[in-house]
Scaffold this motif. Structure first.
Motif, short mmCIF file in Angstrom:
data_model
loop_
_atom_site.label_atom_id
_atom_site.label_comp_id
_atom_site.label_asym_id
_atom_site.label_seq_id
_atom_site.Cartn_x
_atom_site.Cartn_y
_atom_site.Cartn_z
N GLN A 75 0.83 -1.21 0.00
CA GLN A 75 0.00 0.00 0.00
C GLN A 75 0.86 1.25 0.00
OE1 GLN A 75 -2.26 -0.98 3.53
NE2 GLN A 75 -4.07 -1.55 2.33
N LEU A 88 2.50 1.69 -3.47
CA LEU A 88 1.55 2.19 -4.46
C LEU A 88 1.27 3.68 -4.28
CD1 LEU A 88 -0.98 -0.80 -4.54
CD2 LEU A 88 0.51 -0.06 -6.42
N GLU A 125 4.81 -3.38 -12.86
CA GLU A 125 3.65 -3.86 -13.61
C GLU A 125 3.01 -5.09 -12.97
OE1 GLU A 125 7.41 -5.53 -15.53
OE2 GLU A 125 6.70 -3.60 -14.75
N PRO A 129 -0.12 -5.67 -7.24
CA PRO A 129 -1.58 -5.80 -7.18
C PRO A 129 -2.22 -4.43 -7.08
CG PRO A 129 -0.60 -6.38 -5.06
CD PRO A 129 0.54 -6.20 -6.02
N TYR A 130 -3.35 -4.27 -7.75
CA TYR A 130 -4.05 -2.98 -7.75
C TYR A 130 -4.57 -2.66 -6.35
CZ TYR A 130 -7.51 0.59 -8.91
OH TYR A 130 -8.25 1.74 -8.95
N VAL A 131 -5.11 -3.66 -5.67
CA VAL A 131 -5.60 -3.49 -4.30
C VAL A 131 -4.99 -4.61 -3.45
CG1 VAL A 131 -7.62 -3.29 -2.80
CG2 VAL A 131 -7.78 -2.53 -5.18
#
Length: 262
Positions: free
Chosen positions: A197, A200, A237, A240-242
């Motif tokens: 988190q 990101l 790339e 994980p997006y979330v």
């Protein structure tokens, strides 16, 4: 059956369309002597619960009502977002003060389909048939349709799957039961999710090294820098997006690795 359910949910969690993390508290995990379940409460104080019994997902509905309990199963329809209505039944289980507890009965083969739709969805609506409407029309607390948010469902489901697999999310309980491997994977999974988190959000490795709190367990704290560095080695790339939506996957990957206490 357990392996099939786990494999199916891993696939669903990886490919799910998950809503934003700011909505995670709409679903919470609850523990008792009987085990764990997750639940949400809507604006009308009705509750929707998901638990596991003998490796099978179970769906419960707690209605805030003082009406007498029905004498037979009640047909309902379930809708996820704008999807089609799906037939189900409410089976009465118990009556408490201003509450009636029901099990939502669906075809056994459709239970994981419901879970996949809930993981990917934003809202779940339950439409009552005319039998329940007749009672509901005299009860201001129950409308013809009630709905529940699915925001945060995937995050809570990840915790539920982990809790069911290792017996508890409590560190002291895991220590008392000599579950060192499970404790190690639980704590490092929490760290991995937190670091992902931060990464990101654009935080540097050095900043995150100071932001992550020590766990109090030397086997982890002495290697905290290495744990964080491994996250920063993941290609951008492949992030994980979330991250919280993949918590169970991260945990099972850890459990699959060799483990030896120092």
């Amino acid at each position: 059956m357990r392996k099939y359910v786990t494999g199916c949910l891993l696939f669903l969690l990886i490919g799910s369309a998950v809503s934003g993390e700011n909505n995670a508290d709409n679903w919470t995990i609850v523990s008792s002597k009987e085990g764990y379940w997750i639940k949400t409460v809507n604006a009308e104080k009705h509750e929707l619960l998901v638990a596991y019994r003998e490796d099978e997902p179970q769906f419960l509905l707690i209605l805030k009502t003082d009406r007498p309990s029905p004498g037979k199963a009640l047909p309902i329809s379930i809708r996820i977002d704008s999807g089609p209505k799906q037939a189900a039944r409410l089976r009465f289980l118990d009556k408490r003060d201003e509450q009636s507890i029901f099990r939502i009965e669906v075809n056994e083969n459709d239970k994981n389909t419901y879970l996949s739709q809930m993981i990917a969805g934003l809202n779940m609506a339950i439409d009552f048939d005319f039998l329940l409407k007749q009672s509901a029309s005299r009860d201001r607390n129950i409308a013809d349709t009630i709905s529940f948010t699915l925001r945060g469902f995937t995050f809570a489901l990840n915790d539920l799957l982990i809790a069911n697999e290792i017996g508890s999310l409590n560190s002291e309980w895991l220590l008392r039961h000599n579950k060192d491997r499970e404790l190690y994977c639980l704590l490092t999974t929490n760290i991995n999710v937190e670091v992902l988190q931060y990464r990101l959000r654009g935080e540097s490795f050095n900043n995150v090294l100071h932001l992550i709190e020590k766990t109090g367990y030397s086997i982890i704290d002495h290697n905290l820098s290495d744990i964080i560095e491994q996250v920063y080695r993941i290609p951008k790339e492949s992030l994980p997006y979330v991250p919280r939506a993949e918590k169970y996957l991260i945990f099972t990957n850890c459990m699959a690795q060799p483990f030896h206490l120092p």
